[in-house]
Scaffold this motif. Structure first.
Motif, PDB file in Angstrom:
ATOM      1  N   ARG A 172       0.844  -1.192   0.000  1.00  0.00           N
ATOM      2  CA  ARG A 172       0.000   0.000   0.000  1.00  0.00           C
ATOM      3  C   ARG A 172       0.880   1.243   0.000  1.00  0.00           C
ATOM      4  NH1 ARG A 172      -5.120   1.061   0.502  1.00  0.00           N
ATOM      5  NH2 ARG A 172      -5.608  -1.090   1.106  1.00  0.00           N
ATOM      6  N   ALA A 173       0.566   2.168  -0.885  1.00  0.00           N
ATOM      7  CA  ALA A 173       1.316   3.427  -0.963  1.00  0.00           C
ATOM      8  C   ALA A 173       0.573   4.522  -0.215  1.00  0.00           C
ATOM      9  CB  ALA A 173       1.507   3.830  -2.424  1.00  0.00           C
ATOM     10  N   ARG A 174       1.248   5.184   0.697  1.00  0.00           N
ATOM     11  CA  ARG A 174       0.609   6.299   1.399  1.00  0.00           C
ATOM     12  C   ARG A 174       0.316   7.453   0.445  1.00  0.00           C
ATOM     13  NH1 ARG A 174       4.832   5.031   4.999  1.00  0.00           N
ATOM     14  NH2 ARG A 174       4.122   4.081   6.961  1.00  0.00           N
ATOM     15  N   HIS A 175       1.245   7.682  -0.483  1.00  0.00           N
ATOM     16  CA  HIS A 175       1.135   8.872  -1.326  1.00  0.00           C
ATOM     17  C   HIS A 175       1.007   8.579  -2.821  1.00  0.00           C
ATOM     18  CE1 HIS A 175       2.070  11.084   2.265  1.00  0.00           C
ATOM     19  NE2 HIS A 175       3.280  10.543   2.363  1.00  0.00           N
ATOM     20  N   ALA A 176       1.882   7.743  -3.367  1.00  0.00           N
ATOM     21  CA  ALA A 176       1.920   7.623  -4.823  1.00  0.00           C
ATOM     22  C   ALA A 176       2.379   6.248  -5.275  1.00  0.00           C
ATOM     23  CB  ALA A 176       2.858   8.689  -5.403  1.00  0.00           C
ATOM     24  N   VAL A 177       1.870   5.868  -6.449  1.00  0.00           N
ATOM     25  CA  VAL A 177       2.361   4.699  -7.173  1.00  0.00           C
ATOM     26  C   VAL A 177       2.901   5.202  -8.509  1.00  0.00           C
ATOM     27  CG1 VAL A 177       1.766   2.519  -8.314  1.00  0.00           C
ATOM     28  CG2 VAL A 177       0.732   3.103  -6.092  1.00  0.00           C
ATOM     29  N   ILE A 178       4.101   4.746  -8.867  1.00  0.00           N
ATOM     30  CA  ILE A 178       4.712   5.110 -10.143  1.00  0.00           C
ATOM     31  C   ILE A 178       4.778   3.864 -11.015  1.00  0.00           C
ATOM     32  CG2 ILE A 178       6.733   6.059 -11.314  1.00  0.00           C
ATOM     33  CD1 ILE A 178       7.548   7.327  -8.627  1.00  0.00           C
ATOM     34  N   VAL A 179       4.230   3.941 -12.220  1.00  0.00           N
ATOM     35  CA  VAL A 179       4.298   2.824 -13.159  1.00  0.00           C
ATOM     36  C   VAL A 179       5.455   3.069 -14.122  1.00  0.00           C
ATOM     37  CG1 VAL A 179       3.097   1.524 -14.962  1.00  0.00           C
ATOM     38  CG2 VAL A 179       1.815   2.420 -12.995  1.00  0.00           C
ATOM     39  N   ALA A 180       6.398   2.129 -14.151  1.00  0.00           N
ATOM     40  CA  ALA A 180       7.560   2.223 -15.040  1.00  0.00           C
ATOM     41  C   ALA A 180       7.808   0.849 -15.657  1.00  0.00           C
ATOM     42  CB  ALA A 180       8.782   2.703 -14.272  1.00  0.00           C
ATOM     43  N   THR A 181       6.769   0.322 -16.286  1.00  0.00           N
ATOM     44  CA  THR A 181       6.811  -1.058 -16.790  1.00  0.00           C
ATOM     45  C   THR A 181       7.325  -1.180 -18.217  1.00  0.00           C
ATOM     46  OG1 THR A 181       4.449  -0.801 -17.280  1.00  0.00           O
ATOM     47  CG2 THR A 181       5.041  -1.964 -15.265  1.00  0.00           C
ATOM     48  N   GLY A 182       7.661  -0.061 -18.858  1.00  0.00           N
ATOM     49  CA  GLY A 182       8.286  -0.124 -20.172  1.00  0.00           C
ATOM     50  C   GLY A 182       7.338  -0.492 -21.293  1.00  0.00           C
ATOM     51  N   SER A 183       7.851  -1.293 -22.226  1.00  0.00           N
ATOM     52  CA  SER A 183       7.075  -1.648 -23.409  1.00  0.00           C
ATOM     53  C   SER A 183       7.365  -3.088 -23.792  1.00  0.00           C
ATOM     54  CB  SER A 183       7.423  -0.715 -24.578  1.00  0.00           C
ATOM     55  OG  SER A 183       8.816  -0.778 -24.868  1.00  0.00           O
ATOM     56  N   VAL A 184       6.562  -3.627 -24.709  1.00  0.00           N
ATOM     57  CA  VAL A 184       6.717  -5.011 -25.179  1.00  0.00           C
ATOM     58  C   VAL A 184       6.697  -5.012 -26.702  1.00  0.00           C
ATOM     59  CG1 VAL A 184       5.755  -6.106 -23.139  1.00  0.00           C
ATOM     60  CG2 VAL A 184       4.226  -5.370 -24.969  1.00  0.00           C
ATOM     61  N   PRO A 185       7.355  -5.997 -27.332  1.00  0.00           N
ATOM     62  CA  PRO A 185       7.388  -6.030 -28.791  1.00  0.00           C
ATOM     63  C   PRO A 185       6.021  -6.301 -29.399  1.00  0.00           C
ATOM     64  CG  PRO A 185       9.057  -7.469 -27.824  1.00  0.00           C
ATOM     65  CD  PRO A 185       8.139  -7.065 -26.726  1.00  0.00           C
ATOM     66  N   VAL A 186       5.844  -5.788 -30.618  1.00  0.00           N
ATOM     67  CA  VAL A 186       4.632  -6.044 -31.391  1.00  0.00           C
ATOM     68  C   VAL A 186       4.950  -7.117 -32.431  1.00  0.00           C
ATOM     69  CG1 VAL A 186       2.982  -5.073 -33.030  1.00  0.00           C
ATOM     70  CG2 VAL A 186       3.767  -3.704 -31.096  1.00  0.00           C
ATOM     71  N   LEU A 187       4.111  -8.125 -32.522  1.00  0.00           N
ATOM     72  CA  LEU A 187       4.281  -9.167 -33.529  1.00  0.00           C
ATOM     73  C   LEU A 187       3.169  -9.025 -34.563  1.00  0.00           C
ATOM     74  CD1 LEU A 187       6.180 -11.615 -33.992  1.00  0.00           C
ATOM     75  CD2 LEU A 187       4.372 -13.043 -33.050  1.00  0.00           C
ATOM     76  N   PRO A 188       3.510  -8.735 -35.823  1.00  0.00           N
ATOM     77  CA  PRO A 188       2.483  -8.595 -36.854  1.00  0.00           C
ATOM     78  C   PRO A 188       1.675  -9.890 -37.008  1.00  0.00           C
ATOM     79  CG  PRO A 188       4.622  -7.826 -37.647  1.00  0.00           C
ATOM     80  CD  PRO A 188       4.866  -8.528 -36.355  1.00  0.00           C
ATOM     81  N   ASP A 189       0.475  -9.775 -37.570  1.00  0.00           N
ATOM     82  CA  ASP A 189      -0.377 -10.959 -37.735  1.00  0.00           C
ATOM     83  C   ASP A 189      -0.110 -11.685 -39.053  1.00  0.00           C
ATOM     84  OD1 ASP A 189      -1.401  -9.099 -39.464  1.00  0.00           O
ATOM     85  OD2 ASP A 189      -3.449  -9.126 -38.656  1.00  0.00           O
ATOM     86  N   THR A 190       1.117 -11.649 -39.521  1.00  0.00           N
ATOM     87  CA  THR A 190       1.518 -12.344 -40.738  1.00  0.00           C
ATOM     88  C   THR A 190       1.280 -13.841 -40.571  1.00  0.00           C
ATOM     89  OG1 THR A 190       3.245 -10.692 -41.081  1.00  0.00           O
ATOM     90  CG2 THR A 190       3.422 -12.743 -42.338  1.00  0.00           C
ATOM     91  N   PRO A 191       0.613 -14.504 -41.515  1.00  0.00           N
ATOM     92  CA  PRO A 191       0.347 -15.943 -41.397  1.00  0.00           C
ATOM     93  C   PRO A 191       1.622 -16.743 -41.146  1.00  0.00           C
ATOM     94  CG  PRO A 191      -0.905 -15.029 -43.219  1.00  0.00           C
ATOM     95  CD  PRO A 191      -0.009 -13.931 -42.739  1.00  0.00           C
ATOM     96  N   GLY A 192       1.592 -17.572 -40.103  1.00  0.00           N
ATOM     97  CA  GLY A 192       2.710 -18.436 -39.774  1.00  0.00           C
ATOM     98  C   GLY A 192       3.809 -17.800 -38.966  1.00  0.00           C
TER      99      GLY A 192
END
Length: 518
Positions: free
Chosen positions: A153-173
């Protein structure tokens, strides 16, 4: 099992370079801070991105410099084993104990596990019990795979620093072909005989360069040109250089389908991968790297529990923040975010800049030792011409107009601010001033084959620089002078008195001003 609950002044979700910086700055006025990390402390940059990728590129760059310098012997082929060993060294063999010790030494509390928002100022941390050790700080584990959980539990603040994830195109296979992401590319145990790279951005261009240097036959497929975020001439120069290196660069093309026998089966390595192009041509290689972009990592951190979903999120699911890095749409103003997860400027250096801002904001707002400091007091007076646009350590403004980027291909590419097209689209009256770096005195002594180009964008109304791009050897080292000029909005008449040393490549600054008519 019952959940234990601990209270801290601030909880940071994400212990990468950005989260570490935010936590450190937030703690400087006496606040207690917990840092939650599910993987390696230090994050993507330390283990799978910035650091290992630059090591993979370095040997080829030095080898090329030696070949181009009269009086030096051709160094021959690189020692691949030595390059990979140095990569392992720079990543500490993917052991984060050193960075974890730094976190604890800074007075922060490290909590291992996956952090997820479950309510106002409340973060639940889970970790599979199979990974719980006696020194994990998670308490006594029960048998089975049920996740162990703690609530912070945070008394004052929560900081989100979770970055990013790669994108995979929907190319068949494609998904079934077990392609590499940037992680596999930077941590590979061996160099494949051949590699297909899908994506012409920073990761695609850098890894095509690195693996070609290390002996792989590389084919790069890009649906547009290379480095679309930079000036067009930069991507064109990198494409030309890659082709000279032996890379088969294909622009304005994308994969139609992908096949890979044996991928996903237990036992043994999968076979070669075949990429089919729209015209039916097939390209076969030992490995496939997909580098088509990344999106903010908000899908698994419980943002819906605090009312953030759908229209409340930005492009790609980004957390929308103001310049103090406070997340919009959350009652009470307790949620903050920084780094890639905000979608504002997805680079490590810009994320760490945002982290310094948000840490200072929270330290000043809530710190017990803050004194009279606050995000609205103690800031310097605006400089001439800056009225209405205050410069403040409590506001992230450099990720609007003065974002910086360096691409460590050969040649390197670096830029600050908008491209010419972006500036004109924003209604800024700009004139582009370009100069061939080979004509500068400093370039002539570096190597007889020196190739490079530089360009600045002049706001013709305010007579200041709003952007700059450099392409050439060590172009990243040339960028900061331009960044200072852009951020400081230094008048051209004043820049005229900044005398560059001779013979250095920085003499291009004088040539810019002369070309503009000063």
């Amino acid at each position: 099992m019952s959940l234990s609950e601990e209270t801290f002044d601030v909880v940071v979700i994400g212990g990468g370079a950005v989260g570490e910086n935010a936590a450190d700055r937030a703690s400087r006025t006496g606040l207690s801070v917990a840092v939650v990390e599910s993987e390696l402390v230090g994050g993507e940059c330390s283990y799978w991105a910035c650091m290992p990728s630059k090591v993979l590129l370095r040997a080829g760059a030095v080898r090329a410099l030696a070949r181009e310098t009269p009086g030096l012997r051709d160094p021959g082929a690189p020692d691949v084993a030595a390059v990979l060993a140095r990569r392992d060294e720079i990543t500490s063999n993917w052991d984060d104990s050193g960075q974890a010790s730094w976190v604890e030494g800074a007075g922060l509390t490290l909590v291992r596990g996956h952090g997820r928002l479950v309510g106002e100022r409340l973060v639940e941390v889970t970790v599979p019990e199979s990974s719980v050790s006696t020194d994990s700080g998670l308490g006594e584990a029960e048998t089975g795979d049920t996740p162990v959980a703690r609530r912070l539990r945070a008394r004052h603040a929560v900081i989100v620093a979770t970055g990013s994830v790669p994108v995979l195109p929907d190319t068949p296979g494609l998904a079934e072909a077990a392609p590499w992401s940037s992680r596999e590319a930077t941590s590979a145990e061996a160099v494949p005989e051949s590699l297909v790279v899908i994506g012409g951005g920073v990761v695609g261009a850098e890894m095509a360069n690195a693996y070609a240097d290390l002996g792989a036959h590389v084919t790069l497929l890009s649906r547009g040109g290379l480095l679309s975020g930079a000036e067009p001439f930069a991507g064109e120069m990198v494409a030309d250089s890659l082709r000279e290196l032996g890379v088969d660069v294909r622009t304005d093309v994308e994969a139609a389908s992908v096949e890979r026998p044996g991928a996903g089966l237990e036992g043994g390595a999968p076979g070669p991968v075949t990429v089919t192009l729209p015209d039916g041509e097939k390209i076969t290689a030992a490995e496939l790297l997909v580098a088509t972009g990344r999106v903010p990592r908000t899908g698994d951190i419980g943002v819906e529990s605090v009312g953030l979903d759908g229209a409340a999120l930005g492009r790609g699911g980004a957390l929308v923040v103001d310049d103090s890095m406070q997340v919009s749409g959350v009652p009470g103003g307790w949620l903050y975010a920084c780094g890639d997860v905000t979608g504002r400027a997805p680079t490590t250096h810009q994320g760490k800049y945002q982290a310094r801002v948000v840490g200072d904001v929270i330290a000043a707002r809530y710190g017990t030792e803050a004194g009279d400091r606050s995000p609205t007091s103690g800031d310097p007076e605006p400089a001439a011409g800056q009225e209405g646009k205050p410069w403040s350590r409590y506001a992230a403004t450099a990720d609007h107009a003065a974002r910086v980027q360096v691409v460590f291909t050969r040649p390197q590419v670096s830029w600050v601010g908008p491209t010419e097209r972006e500036a004109r689209s924003a209604g800024i009256p700009v004139e582009a001033v370009s100069y061939d770096l080979a004509w500068v005195g400093g370039a002539s002594v570096e190597s007889p084959g020196y190739t490079g180009r530089a360009q600045v964008l002049v706001d013709t109304q305010r007579r200041i620089l709003v952007g700059a791009t450099f392409v050439g050897p060590e172009a990243g080292e040339m960028l900061h002078a331009a960044t200072i000029a852009v951020v400081g909005e230094v008048p051209l008449d004043r820049l005229w008195h900044a005398v560059p040393a001779y013979p250095t490549v920085s003499e291009v600054w004088l040539r810019f001003l002369e070309s503009y008519g000063l």
